[in-house]
Design a protein around this motif. Structure first.
Motif, PDB file in Angstrom:
ATOM      1  N   LYS A   1      -5.310   2.979 -13.987  1.00  0.00           N
ATOM      2  CA  LYS A   1      -5.651   4.342 -14.364  1.00  0.00           C
ATOM      3  C   LYS A   1      -5.064   5.341 -13.372  1.00  0.00           C
ATOM      4  N   ALA A   2      -5.052   4.999 -12.099  1.00  0.00           N
ATOM      5  CA  ALA A   2      -4.475   5.884 -11.090  1.00  0.00           C
ATOM      6  C   ALA A   2      -2.982   6.070 -11.319  1.00  0.00           C
ATOM      7  N   ILE A   3      -2.287   4.985 -11.623  1.00  0.00           N
ATOM      8  CA  ILE A   3      -0.845   5.073 -11.882  1.00  0.00           C
ATOM      9  C   ILE A   3      -0.582   5.916 -13.125  1.00  0.00           C
ATOM     10  N   GLU A   4      -1.479   5.806 -14.107  1.00  0.00           N
ATOM     11  CA  GLU A   4      -1.334   6.589 -15.345  1.00  0.00           C
ATOM     12  C   GLU A   4      -1.907   8.001 -15.209  1.00  0.00           C
ATOM     13  N   ASN A   5      -2.461   8.322 -14.035  1.00  0.00           N
ATOM     14  CA  ASN A   5      -3.056   9.626 -13.745  1.00  0.00           C
ATOM     15  C   ASN A   5      -4.235   9.936 -14.671  1.00  0.00           C
ATOM     16  N   VAL A   6      -5.070   8.930 -14.889  1.00  0.00           N
ATOM     17  CA  VAL A   6      -6.266   9.056 -15.713  1.00  0.00           C
ATOM     18  C   VAL A   6      -7.469   9.128 -14.759  1.00  0.00           C
ATOM     19  N   PRO A   7      -8.436  10.021 -15.005  1.00  0.00           N
ATOM     20  CA  PRO A   7      -9.600  10.133 -14.116  1.00  0.00           C
ATOM     21  C   PRO A   7     -10.398   8.824 -14.027  1.00  0.00           C
ATOM     22  N   ILE A   8     -11.074   8.650 -12.917  1.00  0.00           N
ATOM     23  CA  ILE A   8     -11.910   7.471 -12.691  1.00  0.00           C
ATOM     24  C   ILE A   8     -13.147   7.563 -13.578  1.00  0.00           C
ATOM     25  N   THR A   9     -13.396   6.518 -14.338  1.00  0.00           N
ATOM     26  CA  THR A   9     -14.598   6.463 -15.171  1.00  0.00           C
ATOM     27  C   THR A   9     -15.401   5.194 -14.881  1.00  0.00           C
TER      28      THR A   9
ATOM     29  N   VAL B   1       0.816  -1.203   0.000  1.00  0.00           N
ATOM     30  CA  VAL B   1       0.000   0.000   0.000  1.00  0.00           C
ATOM     31  C   VAL B   1       0.851   1.254   0.000  1.00  0.00           C
ATOM     32  N   ASP B   2       1.862   1.313   0.878  1.00  0.00           N
ATOM     33  CA  ASP B   2       2.686   2.519   0.957  1.00  0.00           C
ATOM     34  C   ASP B   2       3.467   2.739  -0.327  1.00  0.00           C
ATOM     35  N   GLU B   3       3.900   1.668  -0.984  1.00  0.00           N
ATOM     36  CA  GLU B   3       4.616   1.805  -2.254  1.00  0.00           C
ATOM     37  C   GLU B   3       3.675   2.290  -3.347  1.00  0.00           C
ATOM     38  N   PHE B   4       2.432   1.836  -3.323  1.00  0.00           N
ATOM     39  CA  PHE B   4       1.457   2.258  -4.325  1.00  0.00           C
ATOM     40  C   PHE B   4       1.278   3.774  -4.293  1.00  0.00           C
ATOM     41  N   TYR B   5       1.134   4.322  -3.096  1.00  0.00           N
ATOM     42  CA  TYR B   5       0.919   5.765  -2.983  1.00  0.00           C
ATOM     43  C   TYR B   5       2.112   6.569  -3.494  1.00  0.00           C
ATOM     44  N   ASN B   6       3.282   5.985  -3.557  1.00  0.00           N
ATOM     45  CA  ASN B   6       4.452   6.676  -4.123  1.00  0.00           C
ATOM     46  C   ASN B   6       4.363   6.789  -5.640  1.00  0.00           C
ATOM     47  N   HIS B   7       3.499   6.007  -6.275  1.00  0.00           N
ATOM     48  CA  HIS B   7       3.391   5.979  -7.736  1.00  0.00           C
ATOM     49  C   HIS B   7       2.141   6.682  -8.265  1.00  0.00           C
ATOM     50  N   VAL B   8       1.374   7.264  -7.373  1.00  0.00           N
ATOM     51  CA  VAL B   8       0.106   7.873  -7.763  1.00  0.00           C
ATOM     52  C   VAL B   8       0.109   9.345  -7.366  1.00  0.00           C
ATOM     53  N   ASN B   9      -0.426  10.176  -8.245  1.00  0.00           N
ATOM     54  CA  ASN B   9      -0.576  11.596  -7.966  1.00  0.00           C
ATOM     55  C   ASN B   9      -1.477  11.754  -6.744  1.00  0.00           C
ATOM     56  N   GLN B  10      -0.973  12.353  -5.693  1.00  0.00           N
ATOM     57  CA  GLN B  10      -1.725  12.475  -4.443  1.00  0.00           C
ATOM     58  C   GLN B  10      -2.929  13.410  -4.557  1.00  0.00           C
ATOM     59  N   ASP B  11      -2.993  14.212  -5.612  1.00  0.00           N
ATOM     60  CA  ASP B  11      -4.125  15.100  -5.845  1.00  0.00           C
ATOM     61  C   ASP B  11      -5.130  14.509  -6.836  1.00  0.00           C
ATOM     62  N   SER B  12      -4.918  13.266  -7.239  1.00  0.00           N
ATOM     63  CA  SER B  12      -5.792  12.640  -8.238  1.00  0.00           C
ATOM     64  C   SER B  12      -7.170  12.354  -7.656  1.00  0.00           C
ATOM     65  N   GLU B  13      -8.130  12.234  -8.542  1.00  0.00           N
ATOM     66  CA  GLU B  13      -9.492  11.888  -8.144  1.00  0.00           C
ATOM     67  C   GLU B  13      -9.507  10.549  -7.398  1.00  0.00           C
ATOM     68  N   PHE B  14      -8.704   9.606  -7.862  1.00  0.00           N
ATOM     69  CA  PHE B  14      -8.602   8.273  -7.260  1.00  0.00           C
ATOM     70  C   PHE B  14      -8.233   8.376  -5.780  1.00  0.00           C
ATOM     71  N   VAL B  15      -7.194   9.132  -5.474  1.00  0.00           N
ATOM     72  CA  VAL B  15      -6.740   9.262  -4.082  1.00  0.00           C
ATOM     73  C   VAL B  15      -7.767  10.040  -3.270  1.00  0.00           C
ATOM     74  N   ARG B  16      -8.402  11.030  -3.852  1.00  0.00           N
ATOM     75  CA  ARG B  16      -9.441  11.776  -3.132  1.00  0.00           C
ATOM     76  C   ARG B  16     -10.587  10.846  -2.726  1.00  0.00           C
ATOM     77  N   VAL B  17     -10.990   9.937  -3.604  1.00  0.00           N
ATOM     78  CA  VAL B  17     -12.048   8.986  -3.275  1.00  0.00           C
ATOM     79  C   VAL B  17     -11.581   8.039  -2.170  1.00  0.00           C
ATOM     80  N   LEU B  18     -10.361   7.553  -2.278  1.00  0.00           N
ATOM     81  CA  LEU B  18      -9.853   6.605  -1.282  1.00  0.00           C
ATOM     82  C   LEU B  18      -9.761   7.217   0.110  1.00  0.00           C
TER      83      LEU B  18
END
Length: 86
Positions: free
Chosen positions: A40-48, A3-20
């Motif tokens: 999609k989160a790793i690629e910084n693509v919005p949740i659809t 989990v902690d490694e995943f968050y290092n690869h995802v934009n912390q301001d992304s919609e995905f992280v906001r939902v989580l």
């Protein structure tokens, strides 16, 4: 991926992280988040589409559902789909 490694690869301001932030955090021992939303989160693509959670057993799933249902207004962001696959 932990989990902690995943968050290092995802934009912390992304919609995905906001939902989580509104949901119980996945742990190393489960539940786990997987599927297209993770890529999609790793690629910084919005949740659809949906977020897919997997549990080690029914007891863990039941506990997670109870926790979710205790969050005010959770039904505005979380839905449960039942079909022959879950």
């Amino acid at each position: 991926m932990k989990v902690d490694e995943f968050y290092n690869h995802v934009n912390q301001d992304s919609e995905f992280v906001r939902v989580l932030r509104f949901l119980p955090r996945p742990q190393e021992d489960g539940p786990w988040l997987a599927g297209g939303s993770v890529w999609k989160a790793i690629e910084n693509v919005p949740i659809t589409h949906d977020l897919d959670f997997f549990f080690k057993d029914k007891a863990q799933c039941d506990q997670w559902v109870r926790t979710l249902n205790s969050i005010p207004y959770v039904h505005h962001i979380v839905g449960e789909k039942k079909n022959k696959y879950n």
